[in-house]
Structure formats: C-alpha cells, structure tokens
Design a protein around this motif. Sequence first.
Motif, PDB file in Angstrom:
ATOM      1  N   GLN A 100       0.857  -1.172   0.000  1.00  0.00           N
ATOM      2  CA  GLN A 100       0.000   0.000   0.000  1.00  0.00           C
ATOM      3  C   GLN A 100       0.899   1.230   0.000  1.00  0.00           C
ATOM      4  OE1 GLN A 100      -3.417   0.331  -0.128  1.00  0.00           O
ATOM      5  NE2 GLN A 100      -3.051   2.546  -0.238  1.00  0.00           N
ATOM      6  N   MET A 101       0.753   2.061  -1.013  1.00  0.00           N
ATOM      7  CA  MET A 101       1.605   3.241  -1.177  1.00  0.00           C
ATOM      8  C   MET A 101       0.749   4.490  -1.075  1.00  0.00           C
ATOM      9  SD  MET A 101       4.122   1.918  -4.243  1.00  0.00           S
ATOM     10  CE  MET A 101       2.832   1.981  -5.483  1.00  0.00           C
ATOM     11  N   ASP A 102       0.968   5.266  -0.047  1.00  0.00           N
ATOM     12  CA  ASP A 102       0.227   6.506   0.184  1.00  0.00           C
ATOM     13  C   ASP A 102       1.156   7.705   0.055  1.00  0.00           C
ATOM     14  OD1 ASP A 102      -1.427   4.747   2.834  1.00  0.00           O
ATOM     15  OD2 ASP A 102      -2.164   5.086   0.793  1.00  0.00           O
ATOM     16  N   SER A 103       0.565   8.862  -0.133  1.00  0.00           N
ATOM     17  CA  SER A 103       1.334  10.113  -0.248  1.00  0.00           C
ATOM     18  C   SER A 103       2.470   9.974  -1.256  1.00  0.00           C
ATOM     19  CB  SER A 103       1.891  10.515   1.120  1.00  0.00           C
ATOM     20  OG  SER A 103       0.855  10.682   2.058  1.00  0.00           O
ATOM     21  N   LEU A 104       2.141   9.469  -2.405  1.00  0.00           N
ATOM     22  CA  LEU A 104       3.163   9.205  -3.411  1.00  0.00           C
ATOM     23  C   LEU A 104       3.834  10.488  -3.885  1.00  0.00           C
ATOM     24  CD1 LEU A 104       1.350   6.385  -5.335  1.00  0.00           C
ATOM     25  CD2 LEU A 104       3.657   6.216  -4.409  1.00  0.00           C
ATOM     26  N   LYS A 105       5.115  10.364  -4.184  1.00  0.00           N
ATOM     27  CA  LYS A 105       5.928  11.484  -4.644  1.00  0.00           C
ATOM     28  C   LYS A 105       6.505  11.164  -6.017  1.00  0.00           C
ATOM     29  CE  LYS A 105       7.493  12.247   0.126  1.00  0.00           C
ATOM     30  NZ  LYS A 105       8.698  12.340   1.007  1.00  0.00           N
ATOM     31  N   PRO A 106       6.855  12.165  -6.795  1.00  0.00           N
ATOM     32  CA  PRO A 106       7.458  11.903  -8.107  1.00  0.00           C
ATOM     33  C   PRO A 106       8.704  11.019  -8.012  1.00  0.00           C
ATOM     34  CG  PRO A 106       6.789  14.189  -7.976  1.00  0.00           C
ATOM     35  CD  PRO A 106       6.570  13.595  -6.609  1.00  0.00           C
ATOM     36  N   GLU A 107       9.452  11.123  -6.940  1.00  0.00           N
ATOM     37  CA  GLU A 107      10.654  10.301  -6.787  1.00  0.00           C
ATOM     38  C   GLU A 107      10.340   8.833  -6.513  1.00  0.00           C
ATOM     39  OE1 GLU A 107       9.940  13.185  -5.208  1.00  0.00           O
ATOM     40  OE2 GLU A 107      10.707  13.158  -3.134  1.00  0.00           O
ATOM     41  N   ASP A 108       9.074   8.493  -6.314  1.00  0.00           N
ATOM     42  CA  ASP A 108       8.680   7.094  -6.175  1.00  0.00           C
ATOM     43  C   ASP A 108       8.503   6.425  -7.541  1.00  0.00           C
ATOM     44  OD1 ASP A 108       6.557   8.112  -3.479  1.00  0.00           O
ATOM     45  OD2 ASP A 108       8.501   7.097  -3.322  1.00  0.00           O
ATOM     46  N   GLN A 144       8.043  -9.928 -12.802  1.00  0.00           N
ATOM     47  CA  GLN A 144       8.404  -9.207 -14.010  1.00  0.00           C
ATOM     48  C   GLN A 144       8.374  -7.690 -13.824  1.00  0.00           C
ATOM     49  OE1 GLN A 144       5.408 -10.307 -13.415  1.00  0.00           O
ATOM     50  NE2 GLN A 144       4.108  -8.548 -13.901  1.00  0.00           N
ATOM     51  N   GLY A 145       7.780  -7.231 -12.752  1.00  0.00           N
ATOM     52  CA  GLY A 145       7.735  -5.816 -12.444  1.00  0.00           C
ATOM     53  C   GLY A 145       6.461  -5.141 -12.916  1.00  0.00           C
ATOM     54  N   THR A 146       6.115  -4.046 -12.242  1.00  0.00           N
ATOM     55  CA  THR A 146       4.970  -3.235 -12.622  1.00  0.00           C
ATOM     56  C   THR A 146       5.370  -1.759 -12.504  1.00  0.00           C
ATOM     57  OG1 THR A 146       2.603  -2.826 -12.236  1.00  0.00           O
ATOM     58  CG2 THR A 146       3.957  -3.220 -10.283  1.00  0.00           C
ATOM     59  N   GLN A 147       4.999  -0.983 -13.515  1.00  0.00           N
ATOM     60  CA  GLN A 147       5.424   0.417 -13.580  1.00  0.00           C
ATOM     61  C   GLN A 147       4.544   1.292 -12.698  1.00  0.00           C
ATOM     62  OE1 GLN A 147       8.043   1.983 -15.467  1.00  0.00           O
ATOM     63  NE2 GLN A 147       7.466   3.740 -14.190  1.00  0.00           N
ATOM     64  N   VAL A 148       5.190   2.125 -11.898  1.00  0.00           N
ATOM     65  CA  VAL A 148       4.507   3.155 -11.117  1.00  0.00           C
ATOM     66  C   VAL A 148       5.070   4.498 -11.549  1.00  0.00           C
ATOM     67  CG1 VAL A 148       4.176   4.143  -8.825  1.00  0.00           C
ATOM     68  CG2 VAL A 148       4.047   1.657  -9.150  1.00  0.00           C
ATOM     69  N   THR A 149       4.194   5.374 -11.976  1.00  0.00           N
ATOM     70  CA  THR A 149       4.605   6.715 -12.390  1.00  0.00           C
ATOM     71  C   THR A 149       3.805   7.744 -11.597  1.00  0.00           C
ATOM     72  OG1 THR A 149       5.081   5.926 -14.630  1.00  0.00           O
ATOM     73  CG2 THR A 149       4.872   8.301 -14.322  1.00  0.00           C
ATOM     74  N   VAL A 150       4.527   8.644 -10.943  1.00  0.00           N
ATOM     75  CA  VAL A 150       3.896   9.675 -10.132  1.00  0.00           C
ATOM     76  C   VAL A 150       4.190  11.032 -10.760  1.00  0.00           C
ATOM     77  CG1 VAL A 150       3.655  10.661  -7.836  1.00  0.00           C
ATOM     78  CG2 VAL A 150       4.247   8.241  -8.097  1.00  0.00           C
ATOM     79  N   ALA A 151       3.144  11.687 -11.225  1.00  0.00           N
ATOM     80  CA  ALA A 151       3.295  12.987 -11.877  1.00  0.00           C
ATOM     81  C   ALA A 151       3.234  14.111 -10.849  1.00  0.00           C
ATOM     82  CB  ALA A 151       2.211  13.161 -12.921  1.00  0.00           C
ATOM     83  N   SER A 152       4.026  15.133 -11.081  1.00  0.00           N
ATOM     84  CA  SER A 152       4.041  16.260 -10.132  1.00  0.00           C
ATOM     85  C   SER A 152       2.952  17.265 -10.445  1.00  0.00           C
ATOM     86  CB  SER A 152       5.402  16.956 -10.188  1.00  0.00           C
ATOM     87  OG  SER A 152       5.684  17.388 -11.502  1.00  0.00           O
TER      88      SER A 152
END
Length: 122
Positions: free
Chosen positions: A82-90, A114-122
């Motif tokens: 569970q990922m909360d308060s996500l930041k662009p550096e995540d 195999q991995g899953t992409q997480v992208t956090v936009a500012s």
Amino acid sequence: QVRLVESGGGLVQAGASLRLSCAASGLTFVKFAMGWFRQAPGKERDFVAAISGSGETTYYADSVKGRFTMSRTRAKNTVYLQMDSLKPEDTAVYYCAAGLVAGQDVSSFGSWGQGTQVTVAS
C-alpha cells in the motif's frame, strides 16, 4: 517453479495512493520472506520493503517509512504494498521478490516477478 506476478501499477498524481499486489505460486508461501524493490531508469534496483514468512515482521527503506505498508495474506498467497502520499521520486518499476530471509538487499531474494510500472506525476 516459483512464479510471482505483480499488478496494480499505474500513473497517478503526487499525493495519491496505489496498492500493488504480488500473487505467488510454486512455493510454500509461509516459508518464504517476501520483498518489494524498485528500479528507476539508469539506477540500481533498490530495497523498498520486506516481510517475514509469518507476516509478523516488516522492514522499510527510510525513504518510504510512514508512507508505504507491506502486508501478506496466506489465504491468497499474495503480498501487497500500500503506497500513500506518493511522490514523483517514487516513480520506478516495482518488483516483487521471494527469499528465505527478509533481507534488504537484492541477494537475499532468489525469485523475482516481471515488475509493474509506477509513475507519479508532479
């Protein structure tokens, strides 16, 4: 043969939340520690979180402590992040891993998804 399948990644805005899942098969789930790592483009694969086989003990990287929570459910052979308060550096590809000890380095884990992409936009 151990198989780990991640899901739940995506594109979100800064401050949002995501929950990653990792379904495990081909192993006695309770005997394995599980971990989450992440890798940004051009960087090494870094430790994020780990959980013991019993689920009683968790470990977190300082950069995510207080924002991310790792858990596991025996009934579904699944671990969650569970990922909360996500930041662009995540922003990174997030990998699930299984191993005999809940270490904080890549070498502690012998099986990887195999991995899953997480992208956090500012």
